[in-house]
Design a protein around this motif. Sequence first.
Motif, PDB file in Angstrom:
ATOM      1  N   PRO A   1       0.828  -1.210   0.000  1.00 48.91           N
ATOM      2  CA  PRO A   1       0.000   0.000   0.000  1.00 48.91           C
ATOM      3  C   PRO A   1       0.862   1.259   0.000  1.00 48.91           C
ATOM      4  CG  PRO A   1       0.031  -0.992   2.183  1.00 48.91           C
ATOM      5  CD  PRO A   1       0.732  -1.955   1.266  1.00 48.91           C
ATOM      6  N   THR A   2       0.411   2.278  -0.688  1.00 52.94           N
ATOM      7  CA  THR A   2       1.151   3.533  -0.741  1.00 52.94           C
ATOM      8  C   THR A   2       0.882   4.342   0.530  1.00 52.94           C
ATOM      9  OG1 THR A   2      -0.664   4.733  -1.803  1.00 52.94           O
ATOM     10  CG2 THR A   2       0.890   3.560  -3.249  1.00 52.94           C
ATOM     11  N   LEU A   3       1.665   5.381   0.723  1.00 52.45           N
ATOM     12  CA  LEU A   3       1.478   6.256   1.864  1.00 52.45           C
ATOM     13  C   LEU A   3       0.091   6.896   1.825  1.00 52.45           C
ATOM     14  CD1 LEU A   3       2.534   7.751   4.367  1.00 52.45           C
ATOM     15  CD2 LEU A   3       3.512   9.480   2.825  1.00 52.45           C
ATOM     16  N   PHE A   4      -0.349   7.256   0.615  1.00 56.04           N
ATOM     17  CA  PHE A   4      -1.674   7.856   0.476  1.00 56.04           C
ATOM     18  C   PHE A   4      -2.764   6.853   0.848  1.00 56.04           C
ATOM     19  CE2 PHE A   4       0.674  10.714  -2.427  1.00 56.04           C
ATOM     20  CZ  PHE A   4       0.315  11.932  -1.844  1.00 56.04           C
ATOM     21  N   ALA A   5      -2.551   5.590   0.527  1.00 54.51           N
ATOM     22  CA  ALA A   5      -3.537   4.559   0.881  1.00 54.51           C
ATOM     23  C   ALA A   5      -3.634   4.406   2.392  1.00 54.51           C
ATOM     24  CB  ALA A   5      -3.162   3.227   0.234  1.00 54.51           C
ATOM     25  N   ILE A   6      -2.488   4.440   3.067  1.00 57.92           N
ATOM     26  CA  ILE A   6      -2.480   4.325   4.529  1.00 57.92           C
ATOM     27  C   ILE A   6      -3.162   5.531   5.168  1.00 57.92           C
ATOM     28  CG2 ILE A   6      -0.998   4.238   6.568  1.00 57.92           C
ATOM     29  CD1 ILE A   6       1.064   2.746   4.840  1.00 57.92           C
ATOM     30  N   MET A   7      -2.848   6.726   4.663  1.00 54.17           N
ATOM     31  CA  MET A   7      -3.478   7.945   5.183  1.00 54.17           C
ATOM     32  C   MET A   7      -4.984   7.902   4.944  1.00 54.17           C
ATOM     33  SD  MET A   7      -0.660  10.740   3.892  1.00 54.17           S
ATOM     34  CE  MET A   7      -1.751  12.123   4.237  1.00 54.17           C
ATOM     35  N   GLY A   8      -5.368   7.463   3.745  1.00 54.72           N
ATOM     36  CA  GLY A   8      -6.788   7.349   3.432  1.00 54.72           C
ATOM     37  C   GLY A   8      -7.489   6.354   4.337  1.00 54.72           C
ATOM     38  N   GLY A   9      -6.783   5.268   4.666  1.00 54.54           N
ATOM     39  CA  GLY A   9      -7.348   4.257   5.551  1.00 54.54           C
ATOM     40  C   GLY A   9      -7.623   4.799   6.941  1.00 54.54           C
TER      41      GLY A   9
ATOM     42  N   ILE B   1      -8.200   7.952   7.717  1.00 55.72           N
ATOM     43  CA  ILE B   1      -9.330   8.878   7.616  1.00 55.72           C
ATOM     44  C   ILE B   1     -10.647   8.108   7.515  1.00 55.72           C
ATOM     45  CG2 ILE B   1     -10.403  10.666   6.189  1.00 55.72           C
ATOM     46  CD1 ILE B   1      -7.566  11.529   5.375  1.00 55.72           C
ATOM     47  N   SER B   2     -10.635   7.006   6.728  1.00 58.56           N
ATOM     48  CA  SER B   2     -11.842   6.188   6.574  1.00 58.56           C
ATOM     49  C   SER B   2     -12.274   5.579   7.899  1.00 58.56           C
ATOM     50  CB  SER B   2     -11.615   5.087   5.543  1.00 58.56           C
ATOM     51  OG  SER B   2     -11.496   5.629   4.250  1.00 58.56           O
ATOM     52  N   LEU B   3     -11.302   5.058   8.666  1.00 57.62           N
ATOM     53  CA  LEU B   3     -11.623   4.466   9.956  1.00 57.62           C
ATOM     54  C   LEU B   3     -12.204   5.504  10.910  1.00 57.62           C
ATOM     55  CD1 LEU B   3      -8.550   2.104  10.516  1.00 57.62           C
ATOM     56  CD2 LEU B   3     -10.920   1.421  10.143  1.00 57.62           C
ATOM     57  N   THR B   4     -11.666   6.707  10.848  1.00 58.04           N
ATOM     58  CA  THR B   4     -12.217   7.783  11.671  1.00 58.04           C
ATOM     59  C   THR B   4     -13.656   8.079  11.263  1.00 58.04           C
ATOM     60  OG1 THR B   4      -9.994   8.751  11.834  1.00 58.04           O
ATOM     61  CG2 THR B   4     -11.848  10.139  12.493  1.00 58.04           C
ATOM     62  N   GLY B   5     -13.913   8.058   9.948  1.00 60.09           N
ATOM     63  CA  GLY B   5     -15.267   8.269   9.455  1.00 60.09           C
ATOM     64  C   GLY B   5     -16.230   7.210   9.945  1.00 60.09           C
ATOM     65  N   ILE B   6     -15.764   5.962   9.993  1.00 60.42           N
ATOM     66  CA  ILE B   6     -16.586   4.869  10.508  1.00 60.42           C
ATOM     67  C   ILE B   6     -16.937   5.117  11.976  1.00 60.42           C
ATOM     68  CG2 ILE B   6     -16.515   2.447  11.203  1.00 60.42           C
ATOM     69  CD1 ILE B   6     -17.211   2.763   8.343  1.00 60.42           C
ATOM     70  N   MET B   7     -15.938   5.554  12.754  1.00 60.37           N
ATOM     71  CA  MET B   7     -16.188   5.821  14.169  1.00 60.37           C
ATOM     72  C   MET B   7     -17.186   6.964  14.349  1.00 60.37           C
ATOM     73  SD  MET B   7     -12.529   5.189  16.101  1.00 60.37           S
ATOM     74  CE  MET B   7     -11.562   6.331  15.111  1.00 60.37           C
ATOM     75  N   VAL B   8     -17.071   7.988  13.491  1.00 65.27           N
ATOM     76  CA  VAL B   8     -18.023   9.100  13.537  1.00 65.27           C
ATOM     77  C   VAL B   8     -19.429   8.589  13.269  1.00 65.27           C
ATOM     78  CG1 VAL B   8     -18.777  11.187  12.331  1.00 65.27           C
ATOM     79  CG2 VAL B   8     -16.376  10.905  12.937  1.00 65.27           C
ATOM     80  N   LEU B   9     -19.556   7.705  12.294  1.00 67.98           N
ATOM     81  CA  LEU B   9     -20.868   7.163  11.920  1.00 67.98           C
ATOM     82  C   LEU B   9     -21.461   6.335  13.045  1.00 67.98           C
ATOM     83  CD1 LEU B   9     -23.033   6.599   9.734  1.00 67.98           C
ATOM     84  CD2 LEU B   9     -21.652   4.636   9.052  1.00 67.98           C
ATOM     85  N   ILE B  10     -20.672   5.403  13.579  1.00 68.65           N
ATOM     86  CA  ILE B  10     -21.171   4.504  14.617  1.00 68.65           C
ATOM     87  C   ILE B  10     -21.529   5.266  15.893  1.00 68.65           C
ATOM     88  CG2 ILE B  10     -20.512   2.608  16.153  1.00 68.65           C
ATOM     89  CD1 ILE B  10     -18.967   1.378  13.874  1.00 68.65           C
ATOM     90  N   ALA B  11     -20.718   6.300  16.217  1.00 71.18           N
ATOM     91  CA  ALA B  11     -20.971   7.085  17.425  1.00 71.18           C
ATOM     92  C   ALA B  11     -21.957   8.212  17.186  1.00 71.18           C
ATOM     93  CB  ALA B  11     -19.655   7.652  17.954  1.00 71.18           C
ATOM     94  N   LYS B  12     -22.532   8.263  15.973  1.00 72.21           N
ATOM     95  CA  LYS B  12     -23.474   9.322  15.608  1.00 72.21           C
ATOM     96  C   LYS B  12     -22.883  10.706  15.845  1.00 72.21           C
ATOM     97  CE  LYS B  12     -27.767   6.727  16.022  1.00 72.21           C
ATOM     98  NZ  LYS B  12     -29.135   6.680  16.555  1.00 72.21           N
ATOM     99  N   GLY B  13     -21.612  10.835  15.469  1.00 73.77           N
ATOM    100  CA  GLY B  13     -20.950  12.123  15.536  1.00 73.77           C
ATOM    101  C   GLY B  13     -20.345  12.456  16.886  1.00 73.77           C
TER     102      GLY B  13
END
Length: 216
Positions: free
Chosen positions: A54-62, A64-76
């Motif tokens: 995986p590239t550095l951008f892929a890791i950074m994107g990952g 950010i995506s995981l943080t987005g998942i946590m935001v969703l599950i915790a309803k913000g």
Amino acid sequence: LPKLAVLGLLGMLMYQGLAYEAAHTTSATNIGILNAMIPLFTIAIAAVLLREKPTLFAIMGGIISLTGIMVLIAKGNLPDIISGHLSSFHLGDLLMLLAVFCYAAYGVFTRLWQLPLDLLTNIYLQIGFGMLFHIPFVLYDGFSPITAQNIWLVLYAGTLPSLVAPLVWVKSIQLIGPSRTSIFINLTPLLTATIAVFYLNEHWFSYHSMGALMIL
């Protein structure tokens, strides 16, 4: 045959079965947004099985995506996750995370094995194994009656998501690879939310927008 059985298990039973079960305890909007995790899981699994670094951008994107998942599950409300108090957490969210992991693995294994079968035979046998794996669950839960009200749902589920979707998905993986194919799954949150808002009268909240943008 063992490889086809694994593909049938991951794509036909685990992904679809868990998604249908998740719909009992979470919204269609959440299901659509969580589907956007497939590219991240695909990159991670491909890194292990296909040795695709995986590239550095892929890791950074990952991240950010995981943080987005946590935001969703915790309803913000991210402090809920930090403190461990998740009253807003749904079992369906966890089931969908497992479902999308299975589908990401399905895509990587499809590319890894490159089975010497034509596309229709490949899908036909996967569906056959999927049906076999479903039998114990059907015997355990029993049969629900088919009525004039639900026959259309059965016909839809048995054609577009169970046959057409895997058919074009496997063909895409064969042509452009699992990682590139999986990127297009990110259209799912937008399409799902649009349909859910108009057809199911679901509400789109600010935390949905925040989580979806971070995942995408």
